[in-house]
Motif scaffolding. Structure first.
Motif, mmCIF file in Angstrom:
data_model
loop_
_atom_site.group_PDB
_atom_site.id
_atom_site.type_symbol
_atom_site.label_atom_id
_atom_site.label_comp_id
_atom_site.label_asym_id
_atom_site.label_seq_id
_atom_site.Cartn_x
_atom_site.Cartn_y
_atom_site.Cartn_z
ATOM 1 N N PRO A 162 43.068 39.091 38.680
ATOM 2 C CA PRO A 162 43.582 40.448 38.838
ATOM 3 C C PRO A 162 43.654 41.089 37.457
ATOM 4 O O PRO A 162 43.910 40.399 36.467
ATOM 5 N N LEU A 163 43.438 42.399 37.386
ATOM 6 C CA LEU A 163 43.452 43.108 36.109
ATOM 7 C C LEU A 163 44.441 44.263 36.125
ATOM 8 O O LEU A 163 44.588 44.950 37.140
ATOM 9 N N ILE A 168 36.177 53.965 34.347
ATOM 10 C CA ILE A 168 36.462 52.611 34.827
ATOM 11 C C ILE A 168 36.129 52.466 36.310
ATOM 12 O O ILE A 168 36.038 51.367 36.828
ATOM 13 N N SER A 169 35.881 53.558 36.993
ATOM 14 C CA SER A 169 35.739 53.522 38.447
ATOM 15 C C SER A 169 34.652 52.561 38.918
ATOM 16 O O SER A 169 34.799 51.932 39.966
ATOM 17 N N TYR A 170 33.597 52.400 38.168
ATOM 18 C CA TYR A 170 32.520 51.503 38.596
ATOM 19 C C TYR A 170 32.976 50.047 38.663
ATOM 20 O O TYR A 170 32.383 49.240 39.374
ATOM 21 N N LEU A 206 35.500 49.147 42.490
ATOM 22 C CA LEU A 206 34.945 49.574 43.771
ATOM 23 C C LEU A 206 35.819 49.187 44.959
ATOM 24 O O LEU A 206 35.812 49.853 45.988
ATOM 25 N N HIS A 207 36.576 48.100 44.835
ATOM 26 C CA HIS A 207 37.402 47.619 45.944
ATOM 27 C C HIS A 207 38.887 47.850 45.693
ATOM 28 O O HIS A 207 39.733 47.243 46.344
ATOM 29 N N GLN A 208 39.201 48.714 44.719
ATOM 30 C CA GLN A 208 40.590 49.057 44.392
ATOM 31 C C GLN A 208 41.428 47.815 44.076
ATOM 32 O O GLN A 208 42.579 47.711 44.481
#
Length: 168
Positions: A126-127, A137-139, A142-144
């Motif tokens: 986890p980050l 950072i959205s790329y 992708l899976h939130q």
């Protein structure tokens, strides 16, 4: 490098490293790293870890400062105050980084994106990351599954709150 990830996990390198650093299998280990420079805001993470006062919480700091940031590194070391739960590891080789990621339960990067973010994701960690607005950072999310703090949310208090939440 998914092959390196699989090999590192298979050899249980993180378990060996925990033992060598005196970290229990039940302790919570946070990984952070990269070039030790003010843009990374590592001081906020050190403050957060120190504020949590949990004896089973360890911070692994991988990386080092260049000559231009030697004073910043000195400030980080003073802030950590020789704390036995904060481990400054220094620079590591490409494959050694995976071993240290393997010992971690989560990775926290207060600011300034680096390749370590992708490596931590590959290891299944986890980050918690800080978005200072300089890189999209959205790329990566992708899976939130990454906690992204907006620039105005990046603080030692907020990092401590997120660590507490993920530690449950």
């Amino acid at each position: 490098d998914t092959d390196q990830v699989a090999e590192t996990k298979k050899r249980e390198e993180g378990r060996r490293l925990r033992k060598s650093l005196g970290i229990s299998a039940n302790d919570l280990v946070i990984f952070t790293g990269g070039k030790l420079a003010p843009a990374k805001r590592t001081e906020l993470l050190i403050e957060a870890v120190c504020s949590l006062r949990d004896v089973s919480l360890h911070l692994i700091v991988v990386g080092d400062a260049d000559a231009a940031n030697a004073e910043y590194k000195k400030q980080l070391m003073e802030l950590a105050g020789g704390h036995s739960r904060i481990h400054f590891i220094g620079w590591l080789g490409r494959t050694d980084i995976y071993s240290y990621l393997d010992m971690a339960n989560l990775a926290v990067f207060p600011a300034s994106q680096s390749i370590l973010w992708q490596q931590a994701i590959a290891m299944g960690l986890p980050l918690v990351v800080g978005d200072t607005g300089h890189q999209d950072i959205s790329y990566l999310n992708l899976h939130q599954n990454i906690v992204i703090l907006r620039s105005d949310e990046i603080s030692s208090e907020r990092l401590a709150e997120e660590i507490r939440g993920l530690a449950r």
